[in-house]
Design a protein around this motif. Sequence first.
Motif, PDB file in Angstrom:
ATOM      1  N   UNK A 184       0.632  -1.961  -0.033  1.00 22.33           N
ATOM      2  CA  UNK A 184      -0.058  -0.090  -0.052  1.00 22.33           C
ATOM      3  C   UNK A 184       0.485   0.714   0.058  1.00 22.33           C
ATOM      4  N   UNK A 185       0.792   2.277  -1.170  1.00 21.82           N
ATOM      5  CA  UNK A 185       1.872   3.356  -1.370  1.00 21.82           C
ATOM      6  C   UNK A 185       1.648   4.013   0.111  1.00 21.82           C
ATOM      7  N   UNK A 186       0.422   4.041   1.010  1.00 24.23           N
ATOM      8  CA  UNK A 186       0.111   5.082   1.934  1.00 24.23           C
ATOM      9  C   UNK A 186       0.772   4.455   3.138  1.00 24.23           C
ATOM     10  N   UNK A 187       0.385   3.671   3.552  1.00 28.57           N
ATOM     11  CA  UNK A 187       1.520   2.428   4.509  1.00 28.57           C
ATOM     12  C   UNK A 187       2.979   2.373   4.214  1.00 28.57           C
ATOM     13  N   UNK A 188       3.148   2.315   2.874  1.00 27.57           N
ATOM     14  CA  UNK A 188       4.781   2.487   3.332  1.00 27.57           C
ATOM     15  C   UNK A 188       5.275   3.726   2.841  1.00 27.57           C
ATOM     16  N   UNK A 189       4.580   5.360   2.975  1.00 32.29           N
ATOM     17  CA  UNK A 189       5.291   6.440   3.475  1.00 32.29           C
ATOM     18  C   UNK A 189       5.218   6.966   4.729  1.00 32.29           C
ATOM     19  N   UNK A 190       3.937   6.339   5.470  1.00 30.57           N
ATOM     20  CA  UNK A 190       3.748   6.020   6.520  1.00 30.57           C
ATOM     21  C   UNK A 190       4.687   5.537   7.820  1.00 30.57           C
ATOM     22  N   UNK A 191       5.566   3.811   7.472  1.00 32.56           N
ATOM     23  CA  UNK A 191       6.570   3.878   7.719  1.00 32.56           C
ATOM     24  C   UNK A 191       7.509   4.446   7.406  1.00 32.56           C
ATOM     25  N   UNK A 192       7.852   4.921   6.359  1.00 33.24           N
ATOM     26  CA  UNK A 192       8.845   5.267   6.183  1.00 33.24           C
ATOM     27  C   UNK A 192       9.013   6.800   6.997  1.00 33.24           C
ATOM     28  N   UNK A 193       7.839   7.818   6.882  1.00 35.54           N
ATOM     29  CA  UNK A 193       8.284   9.095   7.687  1.00 35.54           C
ATOM     30  C   UNK A 193       7.780   9.208   8.993  1.00 35.54           C
ATOM     31  N   UNK A 194       7.263   7.669   9.012  1.00 41.17           N
ATOM     32  CA  UNK A 194       7.161   8.196  11.074  1.00 41.17           C
ATOM     33  C   UNK A 194       8.265   6.725  11.677  1.00 41.17           C
ATOM     34  N   UNK A 195       8.843   6.338  10.941  1.00 38.76           N
ATOM     35  CA  UNK A 195       9.925   4.829  11.517  1.00 38.76           C
ATOM     36  C   UNK A 195       9.135   4.552  12.230  1.00 38.76           C
ATOM     37  N   UNK A 196       8.626   3.555  11.360  1.00 38.60           N
ATOM     38  CA  UNK A 196       7.399   2.541  11.866  1.00 38.60           C
ATOM     39  C   UNK A 196       8.377   0.819  10.835  1.00 38.60           C
ATOM     40  N   UNK A 197       7.727  -0.432  12.018  1.00 36.11           N
ATOM     41  CA  UNK A 197       8.295  -0.801  11.308  1.00 36.11           C
ATOM     42  C   UNK A 197       7.685  -1.375   9.867  1.00 36.11           C
TER      43      UNK A 197
ATOM     44  N   UNK B  77      15.107   9.746   2.395  1.00 36.21           N
ATOM     45  CA  UNK B  77      15.860  10.593   0.846  1.00 36.21           C
ATOM     46  C   UNK B  77      13.931  10.829   0.080  1.00 36.21           C
ATOM     47  N   UNK B  78      14.018  12.164  -0.315  1.00 37.62           N
ATOM     48  CA  UNK B  78      13.450  12.521  -1.381  1.00 37.62           C
ATOM     49  C   UNK B  78      13.262  13.078  -2.362  1.00 37.62           C
ATOM     50  N   UNK B  79      12.427  12.842  -3.065  1.00 34.70           N
ATOM     51  CA  UNK B  79      12.733  13.462  -4.557  1.00 34.70           C
ATOM     52  C   UNK B  79      12.623  14.724  -5.080  1.00 34.70           C
ATOM     53  N   UNK B  80      12.771  15.647  -5.954  1.00 37.56           N
ATOM     54  CA  UNK B  80      12.561  17.277  -5.961  1.00 37.56           C
ATOM     55  C   UNK B  80      11.484  17.609  -5.902  1.00 37.56           C
ATOM     56  N   UNK B  81      10.153  16.496  -6.193  1.00 34.81           N
ATOM     57  CA  UNK B  81       9.191  17.403  -5.598  1.00 34.81           C
ATOM     58  C   UNK B  81       8.353  17.273  -3.691  1.00 34.81           C
ATOM     59  N   UNK B  82       9.512  16.920  -3.574  1.00 31.57           N
ATOM     60  CA  UNK B  82       9.227  16.932  -1.590  1.00 31.57           C
ATOM     61  C   UNK B  82       8.616  15.208  -1.389  1.00 31.57           C
ATOM     62  N   UNK B  83       8.251  14.482  -2.068  1.00 33.02           N
ATOM     63  CA  UNK B  83       7.703  12.709  -2.266  1.00 33.02           C
ATOM     64  C   UNK B  83       8.958  12.223  -1.919  1.00 33.02           C
ATOM     65  N   UNK B  84       8.687  10.913  -0.761  1.00 37.68           N
ATOM     66  CA  UNK B  84       9.427   9.948   0.022  1.00 37.68           C
ATOM     67  C   UNK B  84      10.199   8.645  -1.122  1.00 37.68           C
ATOM     68  N   UNK B  85      10.752   9.332  -1.804  1.00 35.22           N
ATOM     69  CA  UNK B  85      11.301   7.912  -2.735  1.00 35.22           C
ATOM     70  C   UNK B  85      11.885   6.633  -1.485  1.00 35.22           C
TER      71      UNK B  85
END
Length: 184
Positions: free
Chosen positions: A18-31, A122-130
């Motif tokens: 799930x893209x949203x869950x992937x981003x949440x995990x990365x941004x909030x340091x979740x397993x 790591x962020x892309x130039x548009x600010x999205x989470x890579x």
Amino acid sequence: MPWITGWFDARPYFGINFPIRRTQCIEHRLCQFCRQPLGRRIGLVVRPADITAGYVEEPAMHPECLDYAVAVCPMLNGATDQYRAAPPSAVAELVTATASRAGKPAEAYDAWYITPSGYEIAYSPDGSVLGISLDVPVLMKRPIRAAARPRLTDEQTALLRQVLDLEAVTFVESILDAPGDTPS
């Protein structure tokens, strides 16, 4: 069941997140596996392509969750030697990252362990989470699985047999294997 695994038509599709869950995990340091906050040691699953890119797209895991994932995931433990040929049509637009791997041989995977102070997004130039940056201090690296060998097509196999003259070898082996014709 990893928390980020995509569910479609009431069933899980492993390898599709799930893209949203992937981003949440990365941004909030979740397993990515258990969804709990990461601790003192952080495990990353890293492919050679990730090293080239400078970041890993997959969220991190607790070392224990990573060990469990390796034990049960057919891609990580080597039970599967190639990626799914194509994602289900219902999820095709959600999995652009894995679309380039569709049907290809499995890559090599390593486990990298880092500390919270080395965790950088790591962020892309548009600010999205890579993903998670790999340009950080690494405590330890260990191989998880080797890359799978590419499968030969029937045409490639026939050409290889012809070039190596394997038909002659097979003929000699069949003679030697015949009952009562054991060489002395």
